[in-house]
Design a protein around this motif. Structure first.
Motif, PDB file in Angstrom:
ATOM      1  N   ASP A 147       0.910  -1.239  -0.010  1.00 40.32           N
ATOM      2  CA  ASP A 147      -0.082  -0.146  -0.072  1.00 40.32           C
ATOM      3  C   ASP A 147       0.799   1.193  -0.086  1.00 40.32           C
ATOM      4  N   VAL A 148       1.981   1.242   1.054  1.00 39.88           N
ATOM      5  CA  VAL A 148       2.826   2.676   0.959  1.00 39.88           C
ATOM      6  C   VAL A 148       3.538   2.699  -0.531  1.00 39.88           C
ATOM      7  N   PHE A 149       3.736   1.550  -1.010  1.00 42.53           N
ATOM      8  CA  PHE A 149       4.498   1.636  -2.655  1.00 42.53           C
ATOM      9  C   PHE A 149       3.501   2.205  -3.423  1.00 42.53           C
ATOM     10  N   ARG A 150       2.300   1.873  -3.334  1.00 45.52           N
ATOM     11  CA  ARG A 150       1.214   2.400  -4.303  1.00 45.52           C
ATOM     12  C   ARG A 150       1.008   3.917  -3.929  1.00 45.52           C
ATOM     13  N   ILE A 151       0.852   4.287  -2.704  1.00 44.75           N
ATOM     14  CA  ILE A 151       0.740   5.573  -2.336  1.00 44.75           C
ATOM     15  C   ILE A 151       1.738   6.313  -2.971  1.00 44.75           C
ATOM     16  N   LEU A 152       2.862   5.950  -2.690  1.00 44.03           N
ATOM     17  CA  LEU A 152       4.137   6.798  -3.135  1.00 44.03           C
ATOM     18  C   LEU A 152       4.275   6.931  -4.835  1.00 44.03           C
ATOM     19  N   ALA A 153       3.653   5.807  -5.344  1.00 46.53           N
ATOM     20  CA  ALA A 153       3.520   5.648  -6.981  1.00 46.53           C
ATOM     21  C   ALA A 153       2.874   6.841  -7.422  1.00 46.53           C
ATOM     22  N   SER A 155       2.386   9.882  -6.031  1.00 41.39           N
ATOM     23  CA  SER A 155       2.844  11.354  -5.585  1.00 41.39           C
ATOM     24  C   SER A 155       3.719  11.699  -7.108  1.00 41.39           C
ATOM     25  N   ASN A 156       3.519  13.129  -7.037  1.00 45.58           N
ATOM     26  CA  ASN A 156       4.284  13.765  -8.175  1.00 45.58           C
ATOM     27  C   ASN A 156       5.790  13.381  -8.133  1.00 45.58           C
ATOM     28  N   ARG A 157       6.394  13.260  -6.701  1.00 48.07           N
ATOM     29  CA  ARG A 157       7.683  13.134  -6.546  1.00 48.07           C
ATOM     30  C   ARG A 157       8.207  11.965  -6.979  1.00 48.07           C
ATOM     31  N   TRP A 158       7.409  10.720  -6.788  1.00 49.38           N
ATOM     32  CA  TRP A 158       8.003   9.480  -6.983  1.00 49.38           C
ATOM     33  C   TRP A 158       7.092   8.542  -8.193  1.00 49.38           C
ATOM     34  N   SER A 159       6.127   9.140  -8.943  1.00 51.28           N
ATOM     35  CA  SER A 159       5.526   8.550  -9.878  1.00 51.28           C
ATOM     36  C   SER A 159       6.518   8.006 -11.015  1.00 51.28           C
ATOM     37  N   LEU A 160       7.364   8.757 -11.284  1.00 47.25           N
ATOM     38  CA  LEU A 160       8.422   8.423 -12.530  1.00 47.25           C
ATOM     39  C   LEU A 160       9.174   7.132 -11.995  1.00 47.25           C
ATOM     40  N   TRP A 161       9.576   7.131 -10.738  1.00 42.03           N
ATOM     41  CA  TRP A 161      10.634   5.935 -10.403  1.00 42.03           C
ATOM     42  C   TRP A 161       9.909   4.992  -9.984  1.00 42.03           C
ATOM     43  N   LEU A 162       8.604   5.087  -9.547  1.00 42.71           N
ATOM     44  CA  LEU A 162       7.785   4.014  -9.199  1.00 42.71           C
ATOM     45  C   LEU A 162       6.587   3.577 -10.337  1.00 42.71           C
ATOM     46  N   ARG A 163       6.994   3.947 -11.479  1.00 44.59           N
ATOM     47  CA  ARG A 163       5.765   3.740 -12.522  1.00 44.59           C
ATOM     48  C   ARG A 163       5.418   2.131 -12.720  1.00 44.59           C
ATOM     49  N   ASP A 164       6.229   1.325 -12.374  1.00 45.86           N
ATOM     50  CA  ASP A 164       5.800  -0.076 -12.617  1.00 45.86           C
ATOM     51  C   ASP A 164       5.473  -0.715 -11.318  1.00 45.86           C
ATOM     52  N   VAL A 165       4.938   0.152 -10.390  1.00 47.15           N
ATOM     53  CA  VAL A 165       4.621  -0.274  -9.054  1.00 47.15           C
ATOM     54  C   VAL A 165       3.744  -1.573  -8.748  1.00 47.15           C
ATOM     55  N   ASP A 166       2.901  -1.729 -10.024  1.00 50.52           N
ATOM     56  CA  ASP A 166       2.019  -3.165  -9.714  1.00 50.52           C
ATOM     57  C   ASP A 166       2.971  -4.266 -10.173  1.00 50.52           C
ATOM     58  N   LYS A 167       3.858  -4.244 -10.781  1.00 54.83           N
ATOM     59  CA  LYS A 167       4.745  -5.126 -11.134  1.00 54.83           C
ATOM     60  C   LYS A 167       5.299  -5.831  -9.874  1.00 54.83           C
ATOM     61  N   PHE A 168       5.381  -5.090  -8.717  1.00 53.17           N
ATOM     62  CA  PHE A 168       5.911  -5.440  -7.498  1.00 53.17           C
ATOM     63  C   PHE A 168       5.024  -5.397  -6.350  1.00 53.17           C
ATOM     64  N   ASN A 219      13.670  -3.178  -1.383  1.00 58.83           N
ATOM     65  CA  ASN A 219      13.054  -2.277  -2.322  1.00 58.83           C
ATOM     66  C   ASN A 219      13.566  -2.932  -3.785  1.00 58.83           C
ATOM     67  N   PRO A 220      12.397  -2.818  -4.492  1.00 60.36           N
ATOM     68  CA  PRO A 220      12.562  -3.621  -5.639  1.00 60.36           C
ATOM     69  C   PRO A 220      12.861  -2.587  -7.000  1.00 60.36           C
ATOM     70  N   PHE A 221      12.741  -1.153  -6.460  1.00 57.76           N
ATOM     71  CA  PHE A 221      12.596  -0.082  -7.588  1.00 57.76           C
ATOM     72  C   PHE A 221      14.141   0.349  -7.798  1.00 57.76           C
ATOM     73  N   GLU A 222      14.281   0.673  -9.209  1.00 55.38           N
ATOM     74  CA  GLU A 222      15.707   1.158  -9.595  1.00 55.38           C
ATOM     75  C   GLU A 222      15.626   2.468  -9.536  1.00 55.38           C
ATOM     76  N   ILE A 223      16.332   3.162  -8.298  1.00 58.89           N
ATOM     77  CA  ILE A 223      16.313   4.526  -8.089  1.00 58.89           C
ATOM     78  C   ILE A 223      17.716   4.978  -7.839  1.00 58.89           C
ATOM     79  N   PRO A 224      18.250   6.165  -8.113  1.00 57.25           N
ATOM     80  CA  PRO A 224      19.602   6.403  -7.908  1.00 57.25           C
ATOM     81  C   PRO A 224      20.158   6.493  -6.401  1.00 57.25           C
ATOM     82  N   ASP A 225      21.104   5.894  -6.153  1.00 59.08           N
ATOM     83  CA  ASP A 225      21.623   5.968  -4.667  1.00 59.08           C
ATOM     84  C   ASP A 225      21.287   7.015  -3.797  1.00 59.08           C
ATOM     85  N   GLU A 226      21.534   8.377  -4.487  1.00 64.38           N
ATOM     86  CA  GLU A 226      21.203   9.492  -3.710  1.00 64.38           C
ATOM     87  C   GLU A 226      19.763   9.952  -3.323  1.00 64.38           C
TER      88      GLU A 226
END
Ligand code: J10
Length: 270
Positions: A147-153, A155-168, A219-226
């Motif tokens: 649920d938290v992953f879906r809520i983050l996905a 949001s404007n901030r994370w929608s791009l990085w978590l765009r494939d949320v339902d895969k996970f 965390n299954p999402f590929e996001i930059p370390d920073e």
């Protein structure tokens, strides 16, 4: 989910459940002697070695397999022995011919909720087993992490990085009767004496830092370390909004984060 060192330090929930379920269900499993065993989704290899082997004193061979090359490298460096080895295998892919009907027991702890092609993976597990062999599998149904992953996905901030949320998200996160669904699928594949249980569980983290480490480890999402720290801060913000954080006033204002979730425990014979 490729950082074996982090995973090894932050998988208390997964280890506790594997141990508890094996203890509880050991009576139901038809154990064989001098067995060949496969552990599907072995990750860093610690559960394969520390837990599975405790229940298999007559184990001739145990093979841990995982989709991640880094995890397998770590597991082989740290835990391989005369009877224990680790190999890369995608349980959703094609099985190597020489692995068919090789094993008396197949185990899988905390892996199958990452698998989209459920029927293909379960058929592969069936094909790995010898006639008379059996499998014992535990994986997630409903879990607030998704649920938290879906809520983050959203949001404007994370929608791009978590765009494939339902895969996970676990294929059973939104299911009404996952136990019936899985039992039906296993029987269709050919498993016999199938038992599937949907079990409510609860786990307490004693600090926000412990939650962050546990989330980072899976965390299954590929996001930059920073961006990791910021993502984890936002994760905790949502956990706070979901009112999962309490302060234990009896214990010097100790932070308590409770997660209630549902585990699927499946057993079947070939
Ligand atoms: C291999 O391990 C896993 O797949 C485990 C998973 C997906 C669950 C891990 C649980 C965590 C990180 C706890 C989440 C905490 C909350 C407060 C929702």
């Amino acid at each position: 989910m490729n950082n074996a060192e982090l995973y090894q330090k932050s998988n208390n929930l997964q280890k506790r459940d594997a141990l508890e379920c094996l203890q509880e269900y050991a009576r139901k499993i038809k154990w064989k002697k001098d067995v060949s065993v496969i552990d599907i989704g072995c990750g860093d290899g610690s559960v394969t070695t520390a837990i599975t082997k405790k229940f298999l004193p007559n184990c001739k061979e145990i093979v841990g397999c995982d989709i991640s090359k880094q995890m397998i490298q770590f597991a082989n460096d740290k835990f391989s022995s005369e009877t224990t080895s680790f190999m890369v295998l995608d349980i959703e892919g094609d099985l190597p011919e020489q692995m068919r009907a090789e094993f008396h027991h197949a185990f899988s702890f905390y892996t199958l909720h990452w698998v989209k092609q459920q029927e293909h993976a379960f058929k592969n597990i069936y094909d790995l087993l010898q006639d008379g062999g059996n499998c014992f599998l535990i994986f997630l149904g409903h879990m607030p992490l998704f649920d938290v992953f879906r809520i983050l996905a959203r949001s404007n901030r994370w929608s791009l990085w978590l765009r494939d949320v339902d895969k996970f998200v676990s294929p059973y996160h939104d299911s009404q009767d996952p136990d019936k669904e899985i039992k039906r699928m296993m029987c269709k594949i050919g498993f016999t004496n199938v038992e599937v249980q949907y079990k409510p569980k609860s786990f307490i983290y004693n600090s926000l830092e412990a939650v962050k480490k546990a989330v980072k480890a899976v965390n299954p999402f590929e996001i930059p370390d920073e961006l990791h720290d910021e993502l984890l801060e936002d994760y905790i913000g949502i956990v706070r909004d979901m009112q999962l954080i309490d302060i234990d006033n009896n214990n010097v204002e100790q932070v308590v984060v409770r997660t209630n979730y549902n585990l699927i425990i499946a057993y079947g014979e070939k």
